[in-house]
Design a protein around this motif. Sequence first.
Motif, PDB file in Angstrom:
ATOM      1  N   PRO A 157      -6.272   9.791 -18.112  1.00 52.72           N
ATOM      2  CA  PRO A 157      -5.641   9.826 -16.785  1.00 52.72           C
ATOM      3  C   PRO A 157      -5.649   8.453 -16.121  1.00 52.72           C
ATOM      4  O   PRO A 157      -6.628   7.712 -16.191  1.00 52.72           O
ATOM      5  CB  PRO A 157      -6.507  10.817 -16.008  1.00 52.72           C
ATOM      6  N   ALA A 158      -4.514   8.117 -15.517  1.00 55.19           N
ATOM      7  CA  ALA A 158      -4.362   6.829 -14.843  1.00 55.19           C
ATOM      8  C   ALA A 158      -3.761   7.054 -13.467  1.00 55.19           C
ATOM      9  O   ALA A 158      -2.766   7.760 -13.334  1.00 55.19           O
ATOM     10  CB  ALA A 158      -3.466   5.906 -15.672  1.00 55.19           C
ATOM     11  N   ARG A 159      -4.347   6.456 -12.463  1.00 52.94           N
ATOM     12  CA  ARG A 159      -3.813   6.550 -11.107  1.00 52.94           C
ATOM     13  C   ARG A 159      -2.615   5.623 -10.985  1.00 52.94           C
ATOM     14  O   ARG A 159      -2.743   4.417 -11.083  1.00 52.94           O
ATOM     15  CB  ARG A 159      -4.894   6.162 -10.106  1.00 52.94           C
ATOM     16  N   ALA A 160      -1.442   6.199 -10.785  1.00 44.47           N
ATOM     17  CA  ALA A 160      -0.224   5.409 -10.633  1.00 44.47           C
ATOM     18  C   ALA A 160       0.024   5.045  -9.171  1.00 44.47           C
ATOM     19  O   ALA A 160       0.595   3.995  -8.882  1.00 44.47           O
ATOM     20  CB  ALA A 160       0.977   6.165 -11.191  1.00 44.47           C
ATOM     21  N   TYR A 161      -0.428   5.922  -8.254  1.00 45.61           N
ATOM     22  CA  TYR A 161      -0.139   5.680  -6.838  1.00 45.61           C
ATOM     23  C   TYR A 161      -1.139   6.423  -5.964  1.00 45.61           C
ATOM     24  O   TYR A 161      -1.500   7.572  -6.244  1.00 45.61           O
ATOM     25  CB  TYR A 161       1.279   6.157  -6.494  1.00 45.61           C
ATOM     26  N   ASP A 162      -1.580   5.750  -4.900  1.00 44.56           N
ATOM     27  CA  ASP A 162      -2.454   6.354  -3.897  1.00 44.56           C
ATOM     28  C   ASP A 162      -2.099   5.712  -2.560  1.00 44.56           C
ATOM     29  O   ASP A 162      -2.372   4.530  -2.338  1.00 44.56           O
ATOM     30  CB  ASP A 162      -3.917   6.112  -4.249  1.00 44.56           C
ATOM     31  N   SER A 163      -1.482   6.470  -1.671  1.00 48.22           N
ATOM     32  CA  SER A 163      -1.016   5.914  -0.393  1.00 48.22           C
ATOM     33  C   SER A 163      -2.166   5.506   0.528  1.00 48.22           C
ATOM     34  O   SER A 163      -1.949   4.824   1.518  1.00 48.22           O
ATOM     35  CB  SER A 163      -0.098   6.908   0.319  1.00 48.22           C
ATOM     36  N   ARG A 164      -3.391   5.892   0.195  1.00 51.20           N
ATOM     37  CA  ARG A 164      -4.554   5.506   1.006  1.00 51.20           C
ATOM     38  C   ARG A 164      -5.010   4.078   0.708  1.00 51.20           C
ATOM     39  O   ARG A 164      -5.805   3.522   1.455  1.00 51.20           O
ATOM     40  CB  ARG A 164      -5.725   6.461   0.749  1.00 51.20           C
ATOM     41  N   GLN A 165      -4.515   3.490  -0.388  1.00 45.59           N
ATOM     42  CA  GLN A 165      -4.934   2.152  -0.809  1.00 45.59           C
ATOM     43  C   GLN A 165      -4.030   1.084  -0.192  1.00 45.59           C
ATOM     44  O   GLN A 165      -2.902   1.366   0.182  1.00 45.59           O
ATOM     45  CB  GLN A 165      -4.927   2.061  -2.332  1.00 45.59           C
ATOM     46  N   PRO A 166      -4.505  -0.167  -0.135  1.00 45.56           N
ATOM     47  CA  PRO A 166      -3.736  -1.217   0.525  1.00 45.56           C
ATOM     48  C   PRO A 166      -2.448  -1.635  -0.179  1.00 45.56           C
ATOM     49  O   PRO A 166      -1.619  -2.303   0.414  1.00 45.56           O
ATOM     50  CB  PRO A 166      -4.711  -2.389   0.613  1.00 45.56           C
ATOM     51  N   GLN A 167      -2.275  -1.255  -1.454  1.00 43.94           N
ATOM     52  CA  GLN A 167      -1.031  -1.593  -2.141  1.00 43.94           C
ATOM     53  C   GLN A 167      -0.785  -0.594  -3.248  1.00 43.94           C
ATOM     54  O   GLN A 167      -1.727   0.048  -3.702  1.00 43.94           O
ATOM     55  CB  GLN A 167      -1.080  -3.015  -2.684  1.00 43.94           C
ATOM     56  N   PRO A 168       0.389  -0.430  -3.776  1.00 44.12           N
ATOM     57  CA  PRO A 168       1.654  -0.788  -3.129  1.00 44.12           C
ATOM     58  C   PRO A 168       2.058   0.303  -2.149  1.00 44.12           C
ATOM     59  O   PRO A 168       1.584   1.426  -2.266  1.00 44.12           O
ATOM     60  CB  PRO A 168       2.632  -0.844  -4.301  1.00 44.12           C
ATOM     61  N   GLN A 169       2.889   0.024  -1.222  1.00 45.89           N
ATOM     62  CA  GLN A 169       3.408   0.981  -0.232  1.00 45.89           C
ATOM     63  C   GLN A 169       2.297   1.793   0.438  1.00 45.89           C
ATOM     64  O   GLN A 169       2.231   3.004   0.296  1.00 45.89           O
ATOM     65  CB  GLN A 169       4.404   1.943  -0.879  1.00 45.89           C
ATOM     66  N   PRO A 170       1.409   1.127   1.162  1.00 38.14           N
ATOM     67  CA  PRO A 170       0.302   1.846   1.779  1.00 38.14           C
ATOM     68  C   PRO A 170       0.739   2.706   2.954  1.00 38.14           C
ATOM     69  O   PRO A 170       1.794   2.506   3.533  1.00 38.14           O
ATOM     70  CB  PRO A 170      -0.613   0.710   2.251  1.00 38.14           C
ATOM     71  N   GLY A 171      -0.101   3.663   3.265  1.00 36.40           N
ATOM     72  CA  GLY A 171       0.092   4.481   4.451  1.00 36.40           C
ATOM     73  C   GLY A 171       0.611   5.868   4.154  1.00 36.40           C
ATOM     74  O   GLY A 171       1.333   6.084   3.186  1.00 36.40           O
TER      75      GLY A 171
END
Length: 130
Positions: free
Chosen positions: A4-18
């Motif tokens: 398993p690999a984390r591709a995206y997490d909006s809680r992190q500062p990049q990419p596309q945070p928030g």
Amino acid sequence: PISPARAYDSRQPQPQPGAMLPGTERAVYVGDGRDGVGNVTSPNVVPAGASAMAYNITVPLSAPSPGGHLRLWPDGIPKPNASVINWPVGGDDTRANGLLVGISDQRWVRVYNGSSASNHVIVDVLGYYQ
């Protein structure tokens, strides 16, 4: 299958945070694995030429929610009417679901927040089809 690999997490500062705003969609690149702050640590976990991926999508709810859903689909096609994860009014527990989805030639998917509240989104890649 892959580790398993984390591709995206909006809680992190990049990419596309928030958190995603209500009723909005966001393009998410799923080709690379990322660390806890969003840096690429595992390039090409989904290689060029892959047509679909197995994934887990998570919505970390932390307060009573007005309810909602997320949709996820390959970038470049119209938004589907079907959701990939739903949560009830008043829900305050993290929700997750594992599925399969096609991906664009450039390894992008789109996520839509079908809630009247802002929500964070996490996408983990579990495997791919070539």
